[in-house]
Design an enzyme around this catalytic site. Structure first.
Site, PDB file in Angstrom:
ATOM      1  N   SER A  65      27.660  32.106  40.394  1.00  0.00           N
ATOM      2  CA  SER A  65      28.213  31.097  39.499  1.00  0.00           C
ATOM      3  C   SER A  65      27.737  29.707  39.930  1.00  0.00           C
ATOM      4  CB  SER A  65      29.748  31.241  39.516  1.00  0.00           C
ATOM      5  OG  SER A  65      30.319  30.492  38.495  1.00  0.00           O
ATOM      6  N   ASP A 115      28.680  37.974  29.448  1.00  0.00           N
ATOM      7  CA  ASP A 115      29.320  37.018  30.353  1.00  0.00           C
ATOM      8  C   ASP A 115      29.697  35.791  29.539  1.00  0.00           C
ATOM      9  OD1 ASP A 115      30.034  35.119  32.209  1.00  0.00           O
ATOM     10  OD2 ASP A 115      28.337  35.475  33.549  1.00  0.00           O
ATOM     11  N   HIS A 139      32.079  37.718  34.376  1.00  0.00           N
ATOM     12  CA  HIS A 139      31.336  36.721  35.130  1.00  0.00           C
ATOM     13  C   HIS A 139      31.199  37.106  36.600  1.00  0.00           C
ATOM     14  CE1 HIS A 139      29.609  32.823  35.813  1.00  0.00           C
ATOM     15  NE2 HIS A 139      30.568  32.438  36.620  1.00  0.00           N
TER      16      HIS A 139
END
Lengths: 418, 270
Positions: free
Chosen positions: B98, B220, B248
């Site tokens: 991320s 996602d 995610h």
């Protein structure tokens, strides 16, 4: 059921029969109906979030038909964008790691775009082999609770604004109790620092330096009991009285007597208040200054010598100012020569907690301050104040009181007011 | 800052083979190094695995948090480089999940020789849509997130009452740690959320000189495949793999596939 009790009761109490019939109807209530029309929303999803089952209550709340959700949408599709990010970054990882998560506040988006604040609890249902199968979620209507929380939030924000406003007023009041800058005394370098312990209260320390004649100046530094508005009030009285008294009385001891009378008269009846203070007079004396100072219960001034070394100027026996109708004060005289620095301070400095490992509550103390000053000397006023500021910063949490420091020096290179 | 200082500040945990190549696992916005708990033990068989918490997250030293330092991703990249330096790591395979993907990009641009590879897991260089670029969110969406953090944390604060205990890196203690993996001081979370979702690192991608794998998920909501395409196109010579995973956090939702992809790419490092 025991038949004898049944036989006894049935004929004699027809009311009981009605009650049993009522319970019977309740017991007929199917698990299916309980699920569909429960007073909370039920939602089951596959592990990837796809909606597998949803109850009628939740459909009603959101305004969707069953076939619009089941197999078509995922749980995060029902969330606001902010909630979706939250779901992906907090909720889903926690659920995965813990197998359950409860009491999470989110907002669902209804079919008509309105938002429904909810509290979510989810558990992971596992198969016989221990592998996760699906996610069960209960949804509670949290509109009332969220409205209440919004009120709390609003109240908190308002309180924060009020506090900022109060701090601004206090800082103006605080500034009004201190000289904006110290009076310029030719040949003398002066510097001061005031550490305010809390922005929420007016501190109780004060100092000043002011002219008395062509070659005479008065100065003082002290500490009143207590803090806050009442402390500000007495500080104002003290400053006014000292400046006034210094004009009429050339003897520092006499000035402190006048101050003692004024404070005692003002505060003895309802709310006894007092202060500690050093008051002094500087008189130009050839190439130096003569300093005469008197102390009322205040920690002794420090003299840093131009040729190195430091010593306290003790003024023993001086009483707190304002406690007794009649007080005695003692004076000391010292000559300020080239390179010498006179330093006055309040006990916020010496009573800072140093959190030494051996004794976490130990205070900095007068001996440590003397060692500190000895290490510094010779040093001019600006250097001393800079070093004290660093010393105060080093105390961190240990410094929980106000601390004022003022230094007067005759620098080797000629003086400026700073 | 000395070694113990950096180790404590970032709660650095080193496991695995002492003589193995270094794989550094860097978590994203939300939780802490526990995000790697399903794949770290397997990686530890072949690699020296370095785990840590970003300052403000997990069991990092909260007293080390400074708004100025952590209001931008550069502060986090500085921390990554400080950890590498203090542990004397070289030829590091950096796996950033991320927002940590861009933290890794920034670190690798600054000290390319420190890194053997970058593995960018569910990366996004820019979350907000822009002229001809689709990040997946509008300014209003991100503003909504930042605003909703404020009210959501009222709900969260009760759920995430701090649990004081010793060893969150030991999974067998997991059950005692209700929600603690993701507990964050709300003020810190707000600053990290702003740094994460308002940053624009698109121009940094072309400056990466380290072999890079873009590893994303088919579904996602936060880093959609178009964003993965963009990152892959911008980083010269980068490889690309899309996992058949939803969400995610593939290291949790599809740990085996994620592990295999990381291990396969890392084993090509030289």
């Amino acid at each position: 059921m025991m038949s004898d009790t049944g036989q006894e009761r049935e004929p004699s109490e027809p009311g009981d029969r009605r009650q049993q019939a009522t319970f019977g109807e309740l017991l007929e209530d199917s698990a299916e109906d309980l699920y569909e029309n429960a007073p909370c929303g039920y939602l089951s999803t596959l592990l990837d979030g796809q909606i597998a089952k949803v109850n009628t209550t939740l459909l009603k709340w959101l305004g969707y038909r069953r076939d619009e959700l089941v197999g078509r949408r995922s749980f995060s599709d029902l969330l606001t964008i902010g909630g979706r990010i939250y779901h992906e970054t907090h909720f889903a990882p926690l659920l995965s790691m813990q197998g359950e998560i409860g009491g999470v506040a989110l907002e669902l988006r209804a079919a008509d775009g309105t938002r429904l604040p909810v509290l979510i609890t989810s558990t992971v249902k596992k198969g016989a082999d221990g592998q996760p199968l699906l996610i069960r979620t209960t949804v509670f209507d949290a509109r009332d609770r969220r409205a209440y929380e919004q009120e709390l939030l609003r109240a908190r924000q308002e309180a924060e604004r009020e506090r900022e406003r109060l701090q601004e007023v206090l800082s103006i009041l605080q500034r009004s109790l201190l000289p904006p800058s110290l009076t310029n005394v030719p040949g003398l370098q002066t510097a001061a620092h005031y550490h305010i312990a809390s922005a929420d209260q007016v501190g109780g320390d004060f100092y000043d330096l002011f002219p008395l004649g062509p070659d005479r100046w008065g100065f003082f530094l002290g500490d009143v009991s207590g803090k806050g508005a009442e402390a500000a009030n007495i500080t104002s009285l003290i400053r006014h009285t000292l400046r006034e008294a210094a004009v009429h009385d050339s003897d520092p001891v006499g000035v402190l007597h006048r101050l003692n009378t004024a404070v005692h008269a003002q505060y003895r009846s309802h709310d006894p208040r007092y202060c500690t203070v050093i008051f002094g007079v500087l008189t130009r004396d050839g190439d130096g200054f003569t300093v005469t100072l008197a102390s009322g219960g205040h920690p002794p001034a420090l003299l840093l010598r131009g040729d190195g070394g430091a010593a306290y100027l003790h003024t023993p026996g001086g009483l707190l100012v304002g406690i007794m109708a009649e007080a005695s004060f003692t004076a000391a005289t010292v000559r300020l020569a080239l390179g010498d620095t006179l330093m006055l301070y309040t006990d916020g400095l010496t009573e800072a907690r140093t959190s030494r490992e051996a004794d976490p509550m130990s205070l900095y103390g007068e001996q440590s301050l003397l060692d500190f000053a000895t290490g510094l000397a010779p040093a001019d006023a600006a250097t001393v104040i800079t070093a004290v500021r660093q010393l105060l910063a080093g105390f961190g949490e240990g410094l929980d009181d106000d601390a004022a420091v003022m230094a007067l020096s005759m620098p080797f290179s000629g003086g400026h007011a700073t | 800052m000395d070694i113990s200082g950096v180790r404590a500040r970032n709660n650095v945990v080193v496991t695995g083979r002492d003589d193995g190549p270094v794989v550094m696992l860097s978590h994203g916005f939300g939780c802490d190094q526990n995000m790697w708990r399903l794949i770290a033990p397997d990686l530890a068989r072949d690699f020296r695995v370095v785990l840590f918490d970003h300052v403000g997250a997990g069991r990092s030293d909260l007293s080390a948090w400074r708004r100025e330092r952590y209001a931008s991703l550069d502060g986090y990249a500085d921390d990554v480089l400080e950890i590498c330096r203090e542990l004397d790591l070289s030829r590091v395979v950096f796996v950033g999940h991320s927002v940590s993907a861009m933290i890794g990009v920034l670190a690798a641009i600054r000290e390319p020789n420190r890194f053997a590879q970058l593995i960018l897991l569910a990366p996004s260089p820019r979350y907000i849509d822009d002229d001809g670029y689709r990040g997946g969110f509008s300014h209003a969406d991100i503003d909504e997130l930042l605003q909703s953090l404020e009210s959501n944390y009222l709900g969260w604060s009760a759920a995430m009452a701090p649990v004081i205990m010793g060893n969150p890196d030991r999974p067998e203690l997991g059950e005692e740690l209700t929600n603690s993996f993701c507990r964050t001081d709300p003020d810190i979370a707000r600053v990290f959320a702003r740094a994460t979702f308002l940053s624009d690192n698109r121009d940094d991608l072309a400056r990466v000189r380290v072999p890079t794998l873009v590893l994303d998920c088919r579904h996602d909501a936060i880093a959609p495949p178009e964003v993965g395409d963009f990152v892959h196109a911008q980083i010269p010579g980068s490889a690309r793999r899309t996992l058949a995973a939803t969400g995610h956090c593939p290291q949790l939702s599809a740990p085996q596939a994620t592990l295999e992809a990381i291990a396969a790419f890392a084993s090509t490092a030289r």
